[in-house]
Design an enzyme around this catalytic site. Structure first.
Site, mmCIF file in Angstrom:
data_model
loop_
_atom_site.group_PDB
_atom_site.id
_atom_site.type_symbol
_atom_site.label_atom_id
_atom_site.label_comp_id
_atom_site.label_asym_id
_atom_site.label_seq_id
_atom_site.Cartn_x
_atom_site.Cartn_y
_atom_site.Cartn_z
ATOM 1 C CG ASP A 105 -1.974 -0.990 1.230
ATOM 2 O OD1 ASP A 105 -1.844 -1.982 0.499
ATOM 3 O OD2 ASP A 105 -2.954 -0.814 1.973
ATOM 4 C CD GLU A 155 -8.870 -3.865 2.213
ATOM 5 O OE1 GLU A 155 -8.566 -3.755 3.415
ATOM 6 O OE2 GLU A 155 -8.313 -4.634 1.424
HETATM 7 C C1 FRU Z 1 -5.060 -3.166 1.780
HETATM 8 C C2 FRU Z 1 -4.879 -3.391 3.261
HETATM 9 C C3 FRU Z 1 -5.176 -2.115 4.012
HETATM 10 C C4 FRU Z 1 -4.330 -2.253 5.239
HETATM 11 C C5 FRU Z 1 -3.100 -2.947 4.698
HETATM 12 C C6 FRU Z 1 -2.381 -3.836 5.653
HETATM 13 O O1 FRU Z 1 -4.036 -3.675 0.985
HETATM 14 O O2 FRU Z 1 -5.692 -4.427 3.708
HETATM 15 O O3 FRU Z 1 -6.546 -1.980 4.292
HETATM 16 O O4 FRU Z 1 -4.085 -1.008 5.798
HETATM 17 O O5 FRU Z 1 -3.531 -3.701 3.586
HETATM 18 O O6 FRU Z 1 -1.222 -4.368 5.097
#
Ligand code: FRU
Length: 426
Positions: free
Chosen positions: A50, A272
């Site tokens: 991310d 997300e």
């Molecule tokens: C999306 C996610 C986010 C979270 C992160 C954790 O890729 O699930 O929601 O912050 O990955 O690694």
């Protein structure tokens, strides 16, 4: 609560319904081109997933002393990719051209909340830097837990590097918890009936009227015995929402929970990294979601989904009728994830990270195997090509791609040939 309440519940939230989601399908407008590994990834010592860019208050990517800056969740690339969430560490990278990125280092050395840090956003305001993040787990916990709180690190600055090269993002940071779920609008961990609850991914947003908000990923409480989803208990476990908090004074350190903008009760568990693009009075709300977080009976995809409304509080309608804007090809269904869209002239530019890919094992039957067996997956662990998306009212169409991790600023024209920029390195 929505679900069966129809598109606009009494508290103003919109709904992504099973009827909308029943129309989800890959077609020529929404499948991104296949991704091949770049010659040079972002940093060969790191898994990177991310990612978000340092933004000015108006939401556009900031430029500081000639550099643009991204923050990302990272771990050592020695780890099996599935383990990375358990040790996620925020690092920053900088670039003069938005194509080639240098590793700046860790954002925080000490004092951060949680046992690891998950996604968020970063605000550049008058020289000050505010980093909103998810504090996952508890500091010093013996066993990994999945509690999630929305945290802020303030007091940071960004300045030219010591040797006149690059930029340095520095503290001292002051960390605090900004928001926790209230149990009414937003599900608490103890109320969760299915997969782990979510309360994460804060996204700073300043509206055109100057009002200041945080968007975040959450879930709508659905008590046992509820009549949501026609009383179907299995469907009720899928209750993702896009949460909202408002700063009464515009102070970027002080937020109060408001009712969610939208939820997906009976449809999907995880909406997300919610974020907004506002264009000529239309509010475009985007989220990422997974194939495996759709409720029984709904066939969805790892994809960027979008909704549009005439005002911040809705009523949001899914783009393209069903919501899907950008997905992965059928023979690489997990090749990218965690998309972020921003406005660039007539187009939207969409960044993401290069996730699991395996061109030899294309069918959905193999997906379960891929997910089970870490050794069998191939993990990108770097930035994906930026995707160019055309937006016409409430309809979208993929136009082309730029290079891996390319982040153009507003003043930089895009190539006339939509695929001409595709060979830039990460
Ligand atoms: C999306 C996610 C986010 C979270 C992160 C954790 O890729 O699930 O929601 O912050 O990955 O690694």
């Amino acid at each position: 609560m929505s679900g069966d309440d129809g598109p606009n519940a009494p508290d103003g939230r919109s709904a992504w319904t099973r009827d909308h989601a029943a129309e989800l399908r890959r077609d020529e407008t929404n499948v991104a081109p296949i991704i091949y590994p770049p010659a040079d990834g972002l940093d060969e010592d790191l898994h990177v997933w991310d990612t978000w860019w340092l933004r000015d208050r108006d939401g556009s990517p900031a430029e500081v002393d000639g550099y643009r800056v991204i923050l990302a969740l990272t771990s050592s690339s020695d780890l099996l990719p599935g383990k990375r969430h358990d040790v996620a560490t925020l690092r920053y990278f900088y670039s003069t051209d938005g194509k080639f990125w240098e590793t700046g280092g860790r954002v925080f050395e000490t004092g951060m909340l949680g046992s690891r840090q998950w996604a968020g956003s970063a605000l550049h305001d008058d020289g000050d830097v505010y980093v909103y993040y998810t504090a996952a787990g508890e500091a010093d916990e013996a066993d990994l837990s999945y509690s999630q709180r929305i945290a802020l690190a303030e007091g940071g600055t960004i300045s030219p590097g010591d040797d006149g090269d690059g930029v340095e993002l520095d503290g001292p940071w002051e960390h605090s918890v900004l928001l926790e779920p209230d149990g009414e609008w937003y599900e608490r961990e103890a109320q969760s009936r299915g997969m782990t609850y979510t309360f994460r991914d804060p996204w700073f947003f300043e509206d055109e009227d100057g009002e200041t908000y945080l968007l975040f990923e959450a879930n709508t409480p659905v008590p046992e015995g509820s009549d949501a989803c026609g009383g179907d208990a299995a469907q009720q476990e899928f209750n993702g929402s896009v949460g909202l908090a408002h700063s009464p004074t515009g102070d970027p350190t002080d937020f109060e929970l408001r009712p969610p903008l939208l939820d997906a009760v009976c449809v999907n568990q995880e909406l997300e990294r919610p974020h907004l693009v506002v264009r000529e009075g239309t509010y475009y709300l985007f989220v990422s979601s997974h194939h495996h977080t759709f409720a029984p009976g709904v066939e969805g995809y790892d994809a960027l989904y979008g909704f549009a409304a005439d005002g911040l509080r809705g009523e949001y309608e899914p783009l393209n009728g069903h919501g899907m804007v950008l997905t992965n090809p059928a023979n690489a269904p997990f090749q990218a994830y965690s998309w972020l869209a921003y406005d660039h002239g007539d187009e939207l530019l969409v960044t993401s990270f290069f996730n699991y890919f395996d061109y030899d094992r294309p069918s959905m039957d193999d997906v379960a195997l891929l997910l089970e067996d870490e050794q069998m997956r191939r993990f990108g662990g770097t930035l994906a090509p930026t995707v160019r998306v055309g937006l016409d009212g409430r309809e979208t169409r993929i136009l082309g791609t730029l290079g891996h991790g390319h982040l153009p600023l507003a003043r930089e024209a895009l190539p006339a040939d939509p695929f001409a920029g595709a060979d830039g390195a990460g």
